[in-house]
Design an enzyme around this catalytic site. Structure first.
Site, PDB file in Angstrom:
ATOM      1  N   GLU D  59      -1.240  -9.435   2.524  1.00 46.38           N
ATOM      2  CA  GLU D  59      -2.003 -10.073   3.605  1.00 46.38           C
ATOM      3  C   GLU D  59      -2.667 -11.361   3.162  1.00 46.38           C
ATOM      4  OE1 GLU D  59      -1.765  -6.907   3.145  1.00 46.38           O
ATOM      5  OE2 GLU D  59      -1.015  -6.212   5.074  1.00 46.38           O
ATOM      6  N   HIS D 126      -6.429   2.791  10.929  1.00 42.30           N
ATOM      7  CA  HIS D 126      -5.491   2.246  11.904  1.00 42.30           C
ATOM      8  C   HIS D 126      -6.150   2.140  13.276  1.00 42.30           C
ATOM      9  CE1 HIS D 126      -2.670   3.391   8.714  1.00 42.30           C
ATOM     10  NE2 HIS D 126      -1.761   2.635   9.286  1.00 42.30           N
TER      11      HIS D 126
HETATM   12  C1  TPP Z   1      -2.281  -3.718   2.835  1.00 37.82           C
HETATM   13  C2  TPP Z   1      -1.349  -3.024   3.761  1.00 37.82           C
HETATM   14  N1  TPP Z   1      -0.556  -3.744   4.564  1.00 37.82           N
HETATM   15  C3  TPP Z   1       0.292  -3.148   5.407  1.00 37.82           C
HETATM   16  C4  TPP Z   1       0.376  -1.787   5.487  1.00 37.82           C
HETATM   17  C5  TPP Z   1       1.341  -1.098   6.463  1.00 37.82           C
HETATM   18  N2  TPP Z   1       2.306  -0.329   5.705  1.00 37.82           N
HETATM   19  C6  TPP Z   1       2.151   0.988   5.478  1.00 37.82           C
HETATM   20  S1  TPP Z   1       3.282   1.579   4.402  1.00 37.82           S
HETATM   21  C7  TPP Z   1       4.055   0.080   4.303  1.00 37.82           C
HETATM   22  C8  TPP Z   1       5.247  -0.086   3.438  1.00 37.82           C
HETATM   23  C9  TPP Z   1       4.951   0.416   2.063  1.00 37.82           C
HETATM   24  O1  TPP Z   1       6.059   0.205   1.269  1.00 37.82           O
HETATM   25  P1  TPP Z   1       6.134   0.771  -0.202  1.00 37.82           P
HETATM   26  O2  TPP Z   1       4.922   0.337  -0.947  1.00 37.82           O
HETATM   27  O3  TPP Z   1       7.441   0.389  -0.744  1.00 37.82           O
HETATM   28  O4  TPP Z   1       5.999   2.336  -0.029  1.00 37.82           O
HETATM   29  P2  TPP Z   1       7.032   3.313   0.695  1.00 37.82           P
HETATM   30  O5  TPP Z   1       6.507   3.513   2.074  1.00 37.82           O
HETATM   31  O6  TPP Z   1       8.366   2.689   0.680  1.00 37.82           O
HETATM   32  O7  TPP Z   1       6.955   4.556  -0.123  1.00 37.82           O
HETATM   33  C10 TPP Z   1       3.408  -0.863   5.095  1.00 37.82           C
HETATM   34  C11 TPP Z   1       3.809  -2.277   5.246  1.00 37.82           C
HETATM   35  C12 TPP Z   1      -0.482  -1.067   4.649  1.00 37.82           C
HETATM   36  N3  TPP Z   1      -0.511   0.257   4.659  1.00 37.82           N
HETATM   37  N4  TPP Z   1      -1.325  -1.708   3.793  1.00 37.82           N
END
Ligand code: TPP
Ligand code: TPP
Ligand code: MG
Ligand code: MG
Lengths: 347, 323, 347, 323
Positions: D59, D126
């Protein structure tokens, strides 16, 4: 604003430089800008500050002048600079007169921020210099965005962002470089690794040997360069900018150097072991450049002395000018918060 | 003994570190250098590297690490070199620290110290008063001491508190304010305002460096026969509503004074509580005096125009007293 | 809270494991926890969610179960877990009963947060599990601080922090690892590189080939491991934790895996090329473990079927328990904002 | 044509991208996926990868890059996947974006879109309403549209604005609110409130999803003979003080209603302005109705108790009308 002195446009220099080895003219330009930076900062830190004429804090780049100069002279005028707080020469390279720098440090309307902000927190978009904010490394994602815009608009231009070793610990540094690398934007990353962040030495800042060790983690090239050798820096920066201009993405240069002063004017820097001052004093980038100029017979002592005298005269005049520049009128306080003042704000 | 506001904080920390081996410090340049303002001077030498940790330049990691250590039972005190940089740790503070207890019952007993405030020509990034960024976040406590006595008592209370406390130290008071304070241990309760001066004609409700502006103004007004009561909030979140309301019920007129910018500042919250809960007692508009809605300018004439001062308070108070 | 089933303490297992090669007992423990995680999450995502019994979003670790299990079983009870949102098995390993997980997902008081928070946003300090917040990677500096505390207190314990590939782009990830590395705290960093962050594939997330490529930039060791091979993960984690316990600082494990589901229950994940699903389905970590168990004659099909049946029965019971758990009473709304409610708060 | 609040925003962005080639989008999962809420669905296909950029999960870099691009003359629209994550970009917003113009005259025409608000069982991370984190920072504009008409008009105005605008979209309205709105280009001015309903007995000043709660309450109160005026702020910073004061001067009674938590929320600022500038017109206490000072709980009975609703408004309004 008047240019610092009638210098050719950096692009002209660059073209010449592309055709040739380091040459007398380029070396003299190095000498001019490095000496000017040194002189202006000495005046600020050692004279005006002690005279109580400076408002607020003073951060200088003593001993690090080769970095903004060696890098800055590789840029075209439409390339965008994001200086750190120790890169004053970048302003001169862009034709900003020392007058405005002194006025800036004195909180006068002749400063680049008209007294709204102080010291190195200044910029001039018409000259493609973006002002830092205090938070270290905050410029890195912003520079990534500027580089993205330069690419978006289809220009051949690049952004240069400058930061210290301490700044590399910030989340913004990481996020900005990563975004820039993924988007392959034309960004030149310049680290002045002066081995301290305020009082914090490298070993308390990072557990790797070099900032450049982080570049593979972003999939970008990096090189380590002697930060007190302006020729080496210039060459490295040329490789960096060529890479960025060619659409190959960011490129990092780590310049190993030393901060030959306290963190700011009020810091005696007792935490620096004495032998380091002595060691690095011998590596002074301006003395070193001077030796090269003399050795290669690109200039004689007389010429250099004349140049220095000119600079001193220029600086004397600039200080006077700045002292004549008025403080901002309190009526300016509410200006420029928004493009149009909100209805309910009171004058 | 007479000590400065700065020394009062330093002693408070020192005593708590002597008292509780779980208290430790982390931040930038706090060890070898003793901190940008020398609050932690001598602590590395006395308490050692284990308890006085010079960190990398990473506010989010500093606060995050403080949270993690507190979850393991330690009592970290994190220093922000300037309060302005607390924005870099915003998510850790408002989303991690503030919400742990509510979400899953985990206490986060951390203190975040942050030198704030203007009047030192620090410009937009070394002068901010960021209390309102936090005085809206349930789970946090936000403390802004004005006196040396309170500074020591509140830092000790903050260290012993089982919730996250943000401790704003006003830079302009550090060496300017000197007071005789008791030797040794005492605390000042978080969440309790203090009646600084009794009066009958109007109440000035304030905190931090503006306490001294209020006192100056009150002195001048006293000469004109206007009797001013001063409430020093000390804690700006959660608010000590009772003390504020009691004062306004007594004087029927309120001036809310703060150095932070006007809109969205602490004054609004206080005005709202008065206008809802002491409405019948009011004999005049609730007056706010605060910095205008601009960043904090650097140059002295601009900064002077920006900061509230006694003259501005006197003028408004006169008007309100006559109302 | 009742333990999921009468299992020996992980530390006992670990000691045995230290003495020997992978063995039947350990493999069966792997099988148990991985199957339990799969079963609980299937129930949540494919049944209860569709029945409208789940409150809020659902994120599962289908296909990634080997990671929390292989890593988690290397821990001692006083080691501290910072799970990501796809590491449910860590809760079971710590003896938390599936009942409380179902209740958590249904917003009941029987959940670990009594309905204050939902899904994987849960923790239990008495069992040394710290709840994530939503912001990806925010746990990394917090885990660094926990590890610092473990060292401060002179324990032999370590913190384990889990994160995805996407989380590595966050500033907190960088700041936390850097601080941990400089301070040489006992921290095991576990990346589940499942190649997507929501819809974002790796090549839009980072320009390096591996997350592990970043470790040298922090001066810490890292290894890449097949994230669907629980034995390999277990071994790597043992090396990691041994390193951390020995006072050598953080150690990173990158587990290459695949998210065999949408980002959350409402995401059909059309952005994933079909062939990837097929490819990775074949690499399912539970099937793979099952084959090993059979091949090495550590278990026969009947035993495994029985184990699975037991798990199903346990889960059936747990769901029923959770459905009987009441919703929190609105009177709990104001509880636990502070240790002591502020004077002016109204009930 | 009838469109949802969500579709109104989508069209606003789409039209601005057609109109101005300098407008572009960046954020997480906004391209291939079309955004977590599908606001940007179809845009990658139509406008291409150059103008619809899927970023890493960062962000601070998203906002920082938006700032940098805007300094170069582009008009970036940055998406926060949920408003809650805007805390991760706090420093870039409050220190970089907000202060550039004041400090050195550089315009930062960026829009930060952030889906906010509760009522969807999203839990503490959220569901937040982070407008007060920003409605105190000079240099920023903070917009919270309530209707589909305003959502489209305000997003277009935000994109054309030469200052940084934070655009909070209320998630619970996305698909719930449907309205006939004009086809094609129109804007709604930032900084202007809207009189939603005329009334004589009391004013409810609100914004965002609470507009509908106010309307419900007003309908019920009308049956009891209580005539409610509703002001929809639309922009919460800087405030349209005139419209607020005009309404209160007319009805003499004010209820400030917001979904965000009470203390330090927008309501305080409005109360303060009324209590200072319309004091003589007031016939009763200024009443605030807002969520209590807690994180936003997850479980439905808790969240329901947390969110302000029409019943709570009706009860207070009855009391105030009788006052
Ligand atoms: C700072 C932040 N930005 C956006 C989100 C929304 N979000 C939740 S999970 C996710 C993807 C996470 O990807 P990864 O770290 O690869 O974990 P995975 O879900 O693939 O295990 C996003 C963008 C968030 N939780 N936190
Ligand atoms: C986010 C943030 N934290 C703290 C500071 C205070 N501070 C100003 S400069 C500095 C040290 C910077 O070190 P480095 O990046 O190495 O740059 P150098 O001054 O050595 O050139 C610190 C800690 C700051 N400006 N920003
Ligand atoms: Mg440095
Ligand atoms: Mg992933």
């Amino acid at each position: 604003m008047a240019a610092a002195r009638p210098v050719e446009l950096p692009s002209a220099v660059l073209e010449r430089a592309e055709r040739s080895e380091p040459n007398a003219e380029l070396a003299l330009r190095f000498f001019y800008y490095m000496s000017l930076m040194r002189e202006v900062e000495e005046r600020i830190e050692r004279k005006l500050y002690r005279q109580g004429k400076i408002v607020g804090g003073v951060y200088v780049g003593r001993g690090q002048e080769a970095i903004p100069v060696g890098v800055g002279l590789t840029a075209e005028p439409e390339d965008v600079f994001f200086p750190s707080h120790r890169d004053l020469a970048l302003f001169f390279i862009r034709g900003i007169h020392p007058r405005h720098i002194f006025a800036q440090y004195m909180g006068r309307v002749g400063g680049l921020t008209r007294g709204k902000d102080g010291n190195m927190h200044m910029g001039d978009l018409s000259r493609n210099i973006v002002a830092i904010i205090s938070a270290m490394a905050a410029s890195v994602p912003v520079a990534a965005g500027a580089a993205l815009a330069l690419k978006y608009k289809g220009t051949r231009n690049v952004a240069y962002v400058f930061f210290g070793d301490g700044a590399t610990s910030r989340g913004d540094w990481h996020e900005g470089i990563n975004l820039a690398a993924v988007q392959k934007v034309p960004l030149v990353l310049v680290c002045n690794n002066n081995q301290y962040a305020y009082s914090t030495p490298l070993e308390k800042q990072m557990a790797c040997a070099h900032v450049a060790d982080r570049a593979p983690g972003y999939g970008i090239p990096a090189e380590i360069v002697d930060g007190n050798d302006v020729f080496a820096i210039y060459e490295a920066a040329r490789r960096a900018v060529a890479h960025a201009r060619a659409g190959l993405g960011p490129y990092m240069i780590e310049c190993k150097t030393f901060r030959m002063t306290g963190h700011s004017a009020h810091d005696a820097a007792d935490y620096v072991p004495k032998h380091l001052w002595e060691e690095w004093a011998k590596k002074d980038p301006i003395l070193r450049l001077e030796r090269t100029l003399l050795e290669r017979q690109w200039a004689d002592s007389k010429t250099l002395e004349e140049l220095r005298a000119n600079i001193r005269a220029e600086v004397d005049e600039a200080v006077e000018w700045a002292e004549r520049s008025p403080f901002p009128d309190p009526s300016e306080l509410l200006d420029n918060v928004y493009e149009t003042p909100p209805a309910s704000s009171e004058k | 003994m007479e000590v400065t506001y700065l020394e009062a904080i330093r002693r408070g920390i020192w005593e708590e570190m002597e008292r509780d081996p779980n208290v430790f410090l982390l931040g930038e340049d706090i060890g070898v250098y003793g901190g940008a303002f020398k609050i932690t001077a001598g602590m590395l030498e006395h308490f050692g590297e284990r308890r006085v940790i010079d960190t990398p330049l990473s506010e989010s990691a500093i606060v995050g690490a403080a949270i993690g250590a507190s979850l393991m039972g330690l009592r970290p005190i994190a220093e922000m070199q300037f309060a302005d940089f607390i924005s870099c740790a915003y998510d850790q503070i408002v989303n991690f620290a503030a919400k742990c207890r509510y979400r899953w019952g985990a206490a986060v007993p951390i203190v975040i110290r942050a030198p704030s405030g203007g009047g030192i020509h620090g410009g937009p990034f070394h002068s901010q008063n960021p209390e309102a960024w936090f005085a809206h976040v349930p789970g946090l406590k936000v403390v802004c001491p004005a006196t040396a006595y309170d500074a020591k008592g509140l830092i000790k209370a903050a260290i012993r508190d089982n919730d996250p406390v943000i401790f704003f130290e006003h830079k302009a008071l550090y060496r300017r304010i000197k007071e005789v304070i008791p030797d040794g241990d005492y605390t000042v309760p978080i969440g309790k305002a203090r009646l600084d001066r009794q009066g009958t004609d109007l109440s000035i409700i304030t905190y931090g460096a503006m306490l001294y502006v209020a006192r100056d103004a009150a002195d001048q007004l006293a000469e004109e026969g206007i009797s001013v009561e001063i409430v020093d909030l000390r804690t700006v979140f959660p608010l000590d509503e009772e003390t504020v309301l009691a004062s306004v019920r007594k004087t029927s007129k309120a001036i809310l004074l703060h150095e932070d910018t006007l809109s969205g500042g602490i004054g609004g919250e206080i005005a709202a509580r008065i206008a809802e809960k002491a409405f019948e007692y009011l004999d005049g508009p609730i007056v706010r005096i605060a910095a205008p809605d601009t960043p904090i300018p650097f140059s002295p004439p601009l900064e002077e125009a920006f900061l509230p001062n006694a003259a501005k308070v006197v003028e408004k108070a006169r008007w309100l007293a006559r109302y």
